[in-house]
Design an enzyme around this catalytic site. Structure first.
Site, PDB file in Angstrom:
ATOM      1  N   HIS A  57       0.940  -1.290   0.221  1.00 34.16           N
ATOM      2  CA  HIS A  57       0.119  -0.004   0.166  1.00 34.16           C
ATOM      3  C   HIS A  57       0.894   1.416   0.049  1.00 34.16           C
ATOM      4  O   HIS A  57       0.575   2.287   0.795  1.00 34.16           O
ATOM      5  CB  HIS A  57      -0.919  -0.227   1.309  1.00 34.16           C
ATOM      6  CG  HIS A  57      -2.107  -0.880   1.194  1.00 34.16           C
ATOM      7  ND1 HIS A  57      -3.001  -0.883   0.759  1.00 34.16           N
ATOM      8  CD2 HIS A  57      -2.071  -2.165   1.598  1.00 34.16           C
ATOM      9  CE1 HIS A  57      -4.132  -2.005   0.818  1.00 34.16           C
ATOM     10  NE2 HIS A  57      -3.206  -3.086   1.465  1.00 34.16           N
TER      11      HIS A  57
ATOM     12  N   ASN B 252     -10.238  -2.781   2.463  1.00 32.50           N
ATOM     13  CA  ASN B 252      -9.975  -2.589   1.048  1.00 32.50           C
ATOM     14  C   ASN B 252     -11.312  -2.388   0.295  1.00 32.50           C
ATOM     15  O   ASN B 252     -12.495  -2.634   0.787  1.00 32.50           O
ATOM     16  CB  ASN B 252      -9.453  -4.167   0.620  1.00 32.50           C
ATOM     17  CG  ASN B 252      -8.012  -4.249   0.887  1.00 32.50           C
ATOM     18  OD1 ASN B 252      -7.338  -3.203   1.167  1.00 32.50           O
ATOM     19  ND2 ASN B 252      -7.544  -5.480   0.940  1.00 32.50           N
TER      20      ASN B 252
END
Ligand code: HDD
Length: 735
Positions: free
Chosen positions: A86, A159
């Site tokens: 990420h 997510n």
């Protein structure tokens, strides 16, 4: 006044104070400032290193120059380790409002007090790529929300896909190593299309459900604002009677879920690698604040074992037919960051950050995560990471944790331990709001294993695939075909082609044929044929069709029809869309009949070479004989139209520009208007003769709209015209 100041002014009272607290150490750069060193002395120069010199000779630089040395030292250490996953992201501030109390399942005030507004910071991200990688790659998107509640920080680190590749945190390093660039040559960047990823997920069957999602349109979202957020893991809620419910958290976007088509996403990765960052920034600056409904799915503790999957398994979702989502709140993002590094880069989330009334479950992925996040912040930010302004709670932090590198807080007093003779800082009682771990019984054998239901990996992979629409299914097949085409080890693409026969035979056959694998002749596992609602993203659409915040390219050239141009531009703005004028050059473009005196024309936002159709949601071309003649001769203009057509976007044209569309998309199936009746055909909306009055006024966007604007707006709101694809029309046009 800057947009940020405007928003700060809008927030009042308590909320304003909270925002100010988050900004505690912010500085504004002003022309009255004078450069100083980090120790506060005004710098002698910003340009020249101290050196030995004379009129005709530049001599050696002197290391004694403290000022120059400080600059270089500071610069050499500007980078911190990027997130191990990420790394690439964009963040924004906003608020969380609750419109219905969930007090039946939790006592957490953030989920029960409907009079509160809780400030939030949200960071969206891709997973695989490095910090400088492109936004639009095929990947899962992170959706991490930090709620600055009055009881402390609560982080949902989720997510845009509701399930995960692994069931147990111990596998995280393997899945991440497998998907990241291969170790020998660090290729490819930010993509799963390589041998190692498909090798791993073939052997690691629990990833099956998740990669069906990553091969779907969910993994190429049009915007961070147009994707769902899922907490993914199973958490618990505790009510004031001490009863426990298992819970999954959901964020559902007001604008609906929309995606790119793959060719568009691929091209954008090069043409505008910051597309998602810019999109979020632009929407917030324009006041088009993105919003999500916040929902919970809850299961009472007593019903934990009533499902044919384990509700603690993060590779499984809870079908809404079995556990409906209860929408109780709303998340809005309304303020861009002031500085990327100190806010978006230094924000640090942690799944262990929970407030009283919200708790962990025995989800084996979650417990490992809660260790990992704190740990990773140590190498990224140091032990005092929770003191950084963006990570600091808005409520007081009072404890005897001390010292460590980069400590900011100065705590007065003579004791740093509990108990102490002053009775200073005793732990809170439950009545005073202490975090509560409700007692519940745990029984079993200590072993490295999970419950039997964790071993089933295909039911929900089939459920997801079965629930997709035909165009979505064909996108999944094309995505597998693309990914496996990038695998050059026959073991990998051969085995994966066979594996897909565990999900759907037709899918497996299509992919095997495309990638050169052996075409399976029978399903290796029967497809149960079941579907579930809201797994197809086409089901998650706004209550009323909208074109708000859509980017519309209006292509003009000298001699264009200004009346139509003005009317369309004004009406688009009235519908909160963003019109952009594109022309062969960025200097002034003159309308039909105007003399070419500066000021008589229109200054385009961009020229045709500077931008590409990929950066817009729809294209409109107004008429004007001379303008259309020019555009007809421009390969780039024709390509804009063809590419927008290939990417299934709404296209509109009026007057002479209808001829341009005929030229660019010469397909007998596409009906074009030659008179004053608007025609819509496969998302292409035309009108031959236009009366400017018909373009004005408020627009109700509905399927049955009859006028040009109504029809065109409805097509823009649909985002993509999948009929073009179903009939194979887009593949007949080179784009
Ligand atoms: Fe994770 C970052 C989401 C499993 C370990 N993760 C990270 C971020 C998101 C997620 C959105 C970025 C946060 C930010 O913007 O700063 N991760 C998930 C989801 C998971 C998941 C939805 C499955 C349910 N993660 C997971 C596991 C582990 C980690 C199983 C380790 C055992 N994740 C991390 C990390 C990161 C991270 C290495 C990298 C940067 C950071 O934490 O702050 O610790």
């Amino acid at each position: 006044m800057s947009a940020v100041d405007k928003i700060k002014n809008m927030v009042s009272g308590e909320k304003g104070a909270k925002v100010a607290q988050l900004d505690a150490v912010s500085q504004t750069v002003s022309k009255n400032d004078r450069l100083t060193t980090d120790f506060g002395v005004k710098e002698p120069t910003a340009d020249e290193w101290l050196r030995v010199t004379s009129e005709d000779k530049t001599g050696p630089m002197l290391l004694e120059d403290n000022y120059a040395r400080e600059r270089i030292h500071r610069f050499d250490h500007e980078r911190i380790p990027e997130r191990v996953v990420h790394a690439r992201g964009a963040g924004a501030f906003g608020n969380f409002r609750l419109f219905e109390s969930a007090e039946d399942v939790t006592f957490a005030p953030v989920l029960t007090d409907t009079s509160r507004e809780t400030p939030v910071f949200v960071r969206f991200s891709t997973v695989q790529g490095s910090r400088g990688s492109a936004d639009t790659v095929r990947d899962v998107r992170g959706f991490a929300v930090k709620f600055y509640t009055q009881e402390g920080n609560w982080d949902i680190v989720g997510n845009n896909i509701p399930v995960f590749f692994i069931q147990d945190a111990i596998k995280f390093p393997d899945v991440v190593h497998a998907v990241k660039p291969e170790p020998h040559n660090e290729v490819p960047q930010a993509q799963s299309a390589h041998n190692n990823f498909w090798d791993f997920v073939y052997l690691h069957e629990e990833a099956t459900h998740m990669y069906m999602w990553t091969m779907s349109d969910r993994a190429i979202p049009r915007s961070y604002r147009m994707m769902q957020g899922f907490g993914v893991n199973t958490f618990t809620l505790i009510n004031k009677n001490g009863e426990r419910h298992f819970v999954k958290f959901h964020f559902t976007p007001e604008l609906g879920v929309h995606s790119f088509v793959w060719d568009e996403a691929l091209k954008l990765a090069g043409q505008d690698p910051d597309f998602h960052r810019k999109d979020l920034w632009e929407a917030i600056e324009n006041g088009a604040y993105p919003k999500w409904k916040f929902g919970i799915q809850t299961i009472p503790e007593s019903k934990e074992h009533e499902f044919d999957f384990d509700i603690l398994d993060a590779t499984k979702l809870w079908p809404e037919e079995l556990v409906p989502i209860r929408y109780i709140g709303e998340l809005e993002l309304n303020r861009n960051v002031d500085e990327y590094f100190t806010q978006t880069e230094q924000v640090a989330f942690c799944t262990a950050h929970m407030v009283p009334g919200i708790g962990q479950s025995d989800d084996p992925l979650l417990q490992g995560r809660s260790f990992s996040y704190f740990d990773t912040q140590l190498s990224r930010l140091g032990i005092n990471w929770q003191e950084l302004p963006i990570n600091k709670p808005v409520c007081p932090v009072m404890n005897f944790n001390r010292d460590g590198q980069g400590r900011h807080t100065i705590t007065k007093g003579t004791v740093n331990y509990w108990p102490n003779r002053f009775e200073a800082r005793p732990p809170a009682t439950q009545q005073e709001g202490a975090y509560r771990d409700p007692p519940f019984s745990v029984q079993g054998i200590k072993a490295r294993t999970k419950s039997a239901k964790f071993r089933e990996h295909y039911n929900q992979a089939q459920l997801f695939y079965n629930s997709l629409t035909p165009p979505e299914k064909s996108h999944v097949a094309a995505a597998f075909a693309f990914e496996l085409d990038h695998c050059d080890d026959p073991v990998v693409y051969e085995r994966m082609s066979q594996r897909l026969a565990d999900i759907d035979l037709e899918l497996a056959q299509t992919v095997a044929e495309m990638v050169g694998g052996t075409k399976p002749t029978k399903a290796s596992r029967a497809n149960h044929g079941k579907t579930a609602k809201n797994l197809s993203q086409t089901a998650i659409q706004p209550e009323k069709p909208t074109i708000a915040s859509r980017r519309i390219a209006i292509i003009i050239a000298d001699g264009f029809d200004k009346v139509t141009y003005d009317a369309i531009t004004t009406t688009l703005k009235a519908s909160s869309a963003l019109p952009f004028t594109i022309a062969p050059r960025r200097s002034e473009i003159y309308p039909a009949g105007a003399d070419k005196t500066p000021g008589n024309g229109v200054q385009p936002d961009h020229h045709l070479e500077g931008m590409r159709s990929t950066m817009f949601d729809a294209v409109f071309v107004p008429g004007g004989a001379q303008a259309v003649q020019t555009l007809m001769k421009s390969g780039r203009a024709i390509h804009w139209i063809r590419e927008a057509f290939g990417h299934l976007k709404a296209i509109g044209a009026s007057g002479e520009a209808v001829q341009l569309l005929k030229h660019a998309i010469a397909l007998p199936e596409i009906q074009l208007s030659s008179d004053d009746k608007a025609i819509e055909s496969y998302g292409v909306v035309t009108i031959g003769k236009i009366s400017p009055d018909s373009l004005k006024g408020a627009v109700t966007i509905a399927k049955e709209g009859t006028g040009f604007v109504q029809k065109f707006w409805y097509q823009i709101a649909q985002h993509k015209n999948f009929d073009r694809e179903l009939e194979g029309l887009n593949s007949q046009v080179a784009y």
